[in-house]
Design a protein around this motif. Sequence first.
Motif, PDB file in Angstrom:
ATOM      1  N   ARG A  58      -6.676  -2.691 -38.279  1.00 21.50           N
ATOM      2  CA  ARG A  58      -6.196  -2.972 -36.920  1.00 21.50           C
ATOM      3  C   ARG A  58      -4.785  -2.451 -36.760  1.00 21.50           C
ATOM      4  O   ARG A  58      -3.980  -2.528 -37.681  1.00 21.50           O
ATOM      5  CB  ARG A  58      -6.217  -4.486 -36.682  1.00 21.50           C
ATOM      6  CG  ARG A  58      -5.496  -4.953 -35.423  1.00 21.50           C
ATOM      7  CD  ARG A  58      -6.485  -5.319 -34.322  1.00 21.50           C
ATOM      8  NE  ARG A  58      -5.865  -5.960 -33.188  1.00 21.50           N
ATOM      9  CZ  ARG A  58      -5.307  -5.304 -32.175  1.00 21.50           C
ATOM     10  NH1 ARG A  58      -5.226  -4.018 -32.182  1.00 21.50           N
ATOM     11  NH2 ARG A  58      -4.820  -5.954 -31.149  1.00 21.50           N
ATOM     12  N   SER A  59      -4.493  -1.925 -35.591  1.00 18.72           N
ATOM     13  CA  SER A  59      -3.146  -1.497 -35.244  1.00 18.72           C
ATOM     14  C   SER A  59      -2.820  -1.996 -33.844  1.00 18.72           C
ATOM     15  O   SER A  59      -3.703  -2.020 -32.979  1.00 18.72           O
ATOM     16  CB  SER A  59      -3.046   0.037 -35.258  1.00 18.72           C
ATOM     17  OG  SER A  59      -1.788   0.452 -34.741  1.00 18.72           O
ATOM     18  N   PRO A  60      -1.566  -2.370 -33.599  1.00 16.05           N
ATOM     19  CA  PRO A  60      -1.185  -2.767 -32.244  1.00 16.05           C
ATOM     20  C   PRO A  60      -1.025  -1.563 -31.305  1.00 16.05           C
ATOM     21  O   PRO A  60      -0.893  -1.728 -30.103  1.00 16.05           O
ATOM     22  CB  PRO A  60       0.150  -3.488 -32.450  1.00 16.05           C
ATOM     23  CG  PRO A  60       0.708  -2.919 -33.705  1.00 16.05           C
ATOM     24  CD  PRO A  60      -0.477  -2.576 -34.563  1.00 16.05           C
ATOM     25  N   LYS A 115      -1.813  13.528 -38.371  1.00 13.72           N
ATOM     26  CA  LYS A 115      -0.582  14.161 -38.868  1.00 13.72           C
ATOM     27  C   LYS A 115      -0.503  14.068 -40.384  1.00 13.72           C
ATOM     28  O   LYS A 115      -0.076  14.996 -41.047  1.00 13.72           O
ATOM     29  CB  LYS A 115       0.658  13.501 -38.259  1.00 13.72           C
ATOM     30  CG  LYS A 115       1.099  14.093 -36.963  1.00 13.72           C
ATOM     31  CD  LYS A 115       2.427  13.490 -36.539  1.00 13.72           C
ATOM     32  CE  LYS A 115       2.899  14.093 -35.257  1.00 13.72           C
ATOM     33  NZ  LYS A 115       4.164  13.496 -34.814  1.00 13.72           N
ATOM     34  N   LYS A 116      -0.913  12.931 -40.919  1.00 15.49           N
ATOM     35  CA  LYS A 116      -0.869  12.718 -42.363  1.00 15.49           C
ATOM     36  C   LYS A 116      -1.990  13.482 -43.062  1.00 15.49           C
ATOM     37  O   LYS A 116      -1.794  14.097 -44.102  1.00 15.49           O
ATOM     38  CB  LYS A 116      -0.962  11.220 -42.669  1.00 15.49           C
ATOM     39  CG  LYS A 116      -0.933  10.889 -44.135  1.00 15.49           C
ATOM     40  CD  LYS A 116       0.414  11.165 -44.750  1.00 15.49           C
ATOM     41  CE  LYS A 116       0.417  10.730 -46.206  1.00 15.49           C
ATOM     42  NZ  LYS A 116       1.623  11.124 -46.895  1.00 15.49           N
ATOM     43  N   PHE A 117      -3.197  13.439 -42.502  1.00 13.81           N
ATOM     44  CA  PHE A 117      -4.372  14.089 -43.079  1.00 13.81           C
ATOM     45  C   PHE A 117      -5.075  14.872 -41.977  1.00 13.81           C
ATOM     46  O   PHE A 117      -5.758  14.274 -41.150  1.00 13.81           O
ATOM     47  CB  PHE A 117      -5.344  13.053 -43.659  1.00 13.81           C
ATOM     48  CG  PHE A 117      -4.742  12.175 -44.716  1.00 13.81           C
ATOM     49  CD1 PHE A 117      -4.519  12.650 -45.994  1.00 13.81           C
ATOM     50  CD2 PHE A 117      -4.398  10.865 -44.427  1.00 13.81           C
ATOM     51  CE1 PHE A 117      -3.964  11.838 -46.970  1.00 13.81           C
ATOM     52  CE2 PHE A 117      -3.849  10.045 -45.389  1.00 13.81           C
ATOM     53  CZ  PHE A 117      -3.620  10.530 -46.668  1.00 13.81           C
ATOM     54  N   ALA A 143      -2.433   7.164 -30.129  1.00 16.75           N
ATOM     55  CA  ALA A 143      -1.263   7.149 -31.016  1.00 16.75           C
ATOM     56  C   ALA A 143      -1.687   6.996 -32.468  1.00 16.75           C
ATOM     57  O   ALA A 143      -1.158   7.674 -33.359  1.00 16.75           O
ATOM     58  CB  ALA A 143      -0.310   6.021 -30.614  1.00 16.75           C
ATOM     59  N   VAL A 144      -2.655   6.129 -32.731  1.00 15.45           N
ATOM     60  CA  VAL A 144      -3.129   5.898 -34.102  1.00 15.45           C
ATOM     61  C   VAL A 144      -3.821   7.152 -34.637  1.00 15.45           C
ATOM     62  O   VAL A 144      -3.570   7.587 -35.764  1.00 15.45           O
ATOM     63  CB  VAL A 144      -4.067   4.683 -34.166  1.00 15.45           C
ATOM     64  CG1 VAL A 144      -4.699   4.545 -35.537  1.00 15.45           C
ATOM     65  CG2 VAL A 144      -3.307   3.408 -33.800  1.00 15.45           C
TER      66      VAL A 144
END
Length: 139
Positions: free
Chosen positions: A40-42, A54-56, A47-48
Amino acid sequence: MIGGACAALVTVLALGGCGSTSKESWIGDKYKKMGAGTYRSPKAPPAVATEINKKFRSIDRVDDLATMGAAGGIFLRYPQLVVGVLPNGTGSRITVDKPRSGYNRYYSHVSGRWASPGSHGWTSAGVASFRGGGPGSGK
């Protein structure tokens, strides 16, 4: 001899960081775990998905949020993983699946764009990996 062993160990560790385990580990470290393979992300899904991509860098991305709204999501395809980023209240629910289960779970979103994964997922070019063969195949 010791130098060669150290170099081999460094190479193995560096290459090990490129696999699906490192992606899920990074996601698990960055986002709150909700259950097996679910986080979960706020932050909102775009955006997530951008943070993860960007990372992978994914081999493909399907975004049907504009057409499906809250029933849609953003789906990132990797050779050995499918990452789904879906609306969850004001934030996001992130799922991490092996290729076959991710493709099956999100079939209604990705079927027109992605081919079914092979027995080992997809290649880095996004095509199904080896699917096996019968007698006389490849002749």
